[in-house]
Structure formats: C-alpha cells, structure tokens
Design a protein around this motif. Structure first.
Motif, PDB file in Angstrom:
ATOM      1  N   ALA A 107       0.840  -1.197   0.000  1.00  0.00           N
ATOM      2  CA  ALA A 107       0.000   0.000   0.000  1.00  0.00           C
ATOM      3  C   ALA A 107       0.873   1.244   0.000  1.00  0.00           C
ATOM      4  CB  ALA A 107      -0.908  -0.003   1.222  1.00  0.00           C
ATOM      5  N   LYS A 124      -5.651  -1.714   4.889  1.00  0.00           N
ATOM      6  CA  LYS A 124      -6.298  -3.008   4.704  1.00  0.00           C
ATOM      7  C   LYS A 124      -5.687  -3.675   3.474  1.00  0.00           C
ATOM      8  CE  LYS A 124     -10.845  -1.603   6.492  1.00  0.00           C
ATOM      9  NZ  LYS A 124     -10.546  -0.148   6.634  1.00  0.00           N
ATOM     10  N   TYR A 125      -5.909  -4.973   3.383  1.00  0.00           N
ATOM     11  CA  TYR A 125      -5.396  -5.669   2.208  1.00  0.00           C
ATOM     12  C   TYR A 125      -6.494  -6.461   1.516  1.00  0.00           C
ATOM     13  CZ  TYR A 125      -5.275 -10.475   4.165  1.00  0.00           C
ATOM     14  OH  TYR A 125      -5.607 -11.714   4.657  1.00  0.00           O
ATOM     15  N   TYR A 149      -5.000   0.510  -1.010  1.00  0.00           N
ATOM     16  CA  TYR A 149      -4.946  -0.796  -0.358  1.00  0.00           C
ATOM     17  C   TYR A 149      -3.631  -1.520  -0.664  1.00  0.00           C
ATOM     18  CZ  TYR A 149      -9.966  -0.060   0.179  1.00  0.00           C
ATOM     19  OH  TYR A 149     -11.191   0.459   0.505  1.00  0.00           O
ATOM     20  N   TYR A 172     -10.023  -8.067   5.885  1.00  0.00           N
ATOM     21  CA  TYR A 172      -9.540  -8.127   4.514  1.00  0.00           C
ATOM     22  C   TYR A 172     -10.674  -8.510   3.565  1.00  0.00           C
ATOM     23  CZ  TYR A 172      -9.464 -13.252   5.130  1.00  0.00           C
ATOM     24  OH  TYR A 172      -9.811 -14.562   5.359  1.00  0.00           O
TER      25      TYR A 172
END
Length: 368
Positions: free
Chosen positions: A131, A137-138, A168, A211
């Motif tokens: 990111a 977040k992923y 992300y 996620y």
C-alpha cells in the motif's frame, strides 16, 4: 522417477529463492517501467525487473512448444484482451517500480519440506503490492482459471494496480490448476496464503483483519467456497473475510464437473470444489458478498447462466447475508476491472461496500 522429479522441482524452487533473496537494486538488475499494451510479450518478459521479481506472466496453454515463440511476438493486448490490457500494463509497471525500490514481490507460502513432498505446491505463489501507506487493509486477488491457464497477468495485475491506487495493499494468488488441482488443492492454497499473510502482517505493514477477497470466474467460485463453513476459512484457522468481491463468478460448473473429476480426482466420489455449487453452501454467517456479471458473458451462458448468479443471489437473500448484485448489459468474461465495458468502475463501488462491512465489524467488537 518420482524422486528425480521431486529433486528437479526442489532445485528449481531453491534457485528461485536465491534469486528472490538478491538485492533488487543490484547493478544491471533494474528495468524501466515503460510497459504499454503494445509492448510485446518477449519485451515484457525480458524486462530485468519483471524477470527477477518472479511475477508469473505466462499462460500455459499458449506458452508451450511450438506456440511459445509465436505468442512472444504478440503484444500484451493481443496476449490478454482489450479490456484488461491497459490495467495489466499498469500493474506490470507497478511491479517494476516496487522491485526497483527493493520490495520482495514474490512470496512462497509453502515450506521447502512441503514442496519436496508434493511438487505441485511449487507452482503456487503470492505476488505482493504494498500500500502507499503503512497500516492499510489488504485484498487478496484470486484470478480466474480455465483448463490449462490462469489469469494472474490479466485480472490479477489490473486489479492489483487499481486497488493500489485506492490505497490498499494487494496480494495476487497463483494457485494450482489443471491436473495439479486435485483433492481441493486450490482451496488449500487460499487457506495457506491467508495464513501466511496473517502471520507476516507486521512485515507487510497491513491490517490482518477485515480483509477482502476479490475473485473472478473460477477464482470467484473458489472465493465463494472459501467463505463457506464446509471447506472455507474456518478450516484454516484464519480470520473471516470482511467481504467477498466477485466478478462474473461461477456458481455451478454444470456439465464441466465430470471432466474436472476425470482430470483431477479419478476414482474419487467425495465432493470436490468443482462439484460444489457455492449457493448450496451459503449460511447465515457467510461473508458479505458483492457480485456482478454481464448479460453478454458467453462463458456463463455456456455454463447455463440461469444456474449462476441468479441462484447465488437467491441463496444470499434467503440467509440474509449482506450483499449487492449488479447485472450489466455489456461486460464480457475476463474484463477484470471493467475498462471499456459497462462495469468500468465496479471495483470502486465494491470497495465502498467492503469498507461498510469492515466498519460494522469494528463497531461490533467489544471494547478493550
């Protein structure tokens, strides 16, 4: 013979690990981030940063003798398609930029002992796109696959690029396909990949919870099953996905089930991922799901479109699973992020859906 084959796989994997351990900034190892849809596949693969990053740029059904030399002369757009070509080029340029900055792009999530015992596991990998800022977040992207090819370069690269632009962290999964995918191997690959990401969350500078999984076509089928109690995330002791974001997912493999059984699990009677309809495994605690497809999707039509998204939508509604379903007039199969189709921009809407679910999850957590 088996020992010899295993030895070759082990040696090749060790060689890959050595390459991946080398400094990305070594003299003569940097390539230029100049990939376009008109770049030939030969030029793309000879870019030193792409070659040394380990990102998989092949399609097994095209890249086999005597066709490989022919396909290497084609452009990226001809090799993929006009809908994903620009996004794929953007994704490849991002790989180059990351590699040149010292990012380890390719991660193996099976141990060397596991690969030595099962050589098919050497064909798996996670491709990492950091990111822009730490603590993001992923999303895990599970591209589609059909017979002897998978779409890391098509759906994987374009989706990783767009999600990266949205802030992300992204991982693109290369999972086992074709005759390597017996005994629910692709589901094991997803489970082990999520476990690896979770265990290395600090290294990746990501949030391990909340996620999303983005799945396309067969990848969407696998993503849906990964959300189930029967064969999904609970079986791998990993967190529940905050959202499943599905592009033209396969719900029911219909007439293809027999062929996959013959190729992957001959003589086995137990259910396997290709015999399971996602809609049959939706429960009240199924992850929030965003799914879409196009009316002109020939692949879903060939698989009996009536058994696909409409049935999945009915199951999600019956179990009160938070969901959103969109049908576009023009959005062919393997159109990825939707460039040049009515689905263009779908991923932004899906990310907003994901964020809503993540916020609700956070609000429901007990105070420390």
């Amino acid at each position: 013979m088996q020992k010899t084959r295993t030895g070759r796989v082990l040696a090749a994997t060790l060689a890959l690990l050595v390459v991946l351990a080398l400094p990305a900034f070594a003299e003569g190892k940097k390539g230029e981030a100049n990939i376009t849809p008109q770049t030939t596949m030969k030029e793309l693969r000879e870019n030193p940063s792409i070659a040394d990053s380990g990102f998989y740029t092949y399609s097994q059904d095209k890249d086999c003798p005597p066709g490989q030399r022919l396909w290497e002369r084609t452009t990226l757009e001809q090799y993929t398609n006009r809908y994903v070509a620009q996004g794929s080029a953007d994704g490849m340029n991002l790989v180059i930029e990351n590699y040149n900055a010292g990012v380890k792009v390719t991660h193996l999530f099976y141990t060397m002992d596991e690969i030595a015992q099962d050589s098919t596991k050497a064909k798996t990998a996670l491709f990492y796109f950091p990111a822009k800022e730490a603590g993001a977040k992923y999303a895990l992207v599970i591209p589609g696959s059909g017979w002897n090819e998978s779409a890391e370069l098509e759906e994987g690269a374009c989706t990783a690029w767009q999600l990266h632009e949205m802030g992300y962290a992204v991982f693109v999964l290369r999972y086992r396909i074709w005759t390597d995918a017996g005994d629910n191997a692709p589901l094991e690959d997803i489970g082990r990949a999520v476990r690896y990401i979770t265990e290395h969350a600090a290294e990746f500078a990501i949030q391990p919870e909340n996620y999303a999984i983005v799945g396309y076509s067969m990848g969407g089928h696998l993503t849906g099953l990964f959300g189930s109690d029967a064969v999904g995330y609970k079986n791998y002791q990993v967190p529940k996905p905050a959202a499943l974001l599905l592009g033209y997912p396969v719900n029911n493999m219909t007439l293809v089930k027999g062929a996959y059984r013959f190729l992957q699990d001959p003589g086995i009677r137990e259910p396997r991922y290709y015999t399971m309809n996602v809609s049959d495994y939706v429960t009240d605690d199924f992850p929030a799901t965003y799914h879409w497809h196009g009316k002109d999707d020939i692949t879903l039509f060939a698989l009996n479109a009536a058994q696909q998204e409409p049935v999945l939508e009915a199951a999600l509604a019956a179990h009160n699973v938070p969901h959103k379903y969109i049908v576009y007039d023009h959005a062919p199969h393997v159109s990825g992020i939707g460039t040049g189709t009515d689905a263009d921009g779908w991923l932004y809407d899906a990310a907003a859906f994901w964020e809503e679910q993540a916020a609700q999850n956070t609000a429901q957590q007990p105070a420390a």
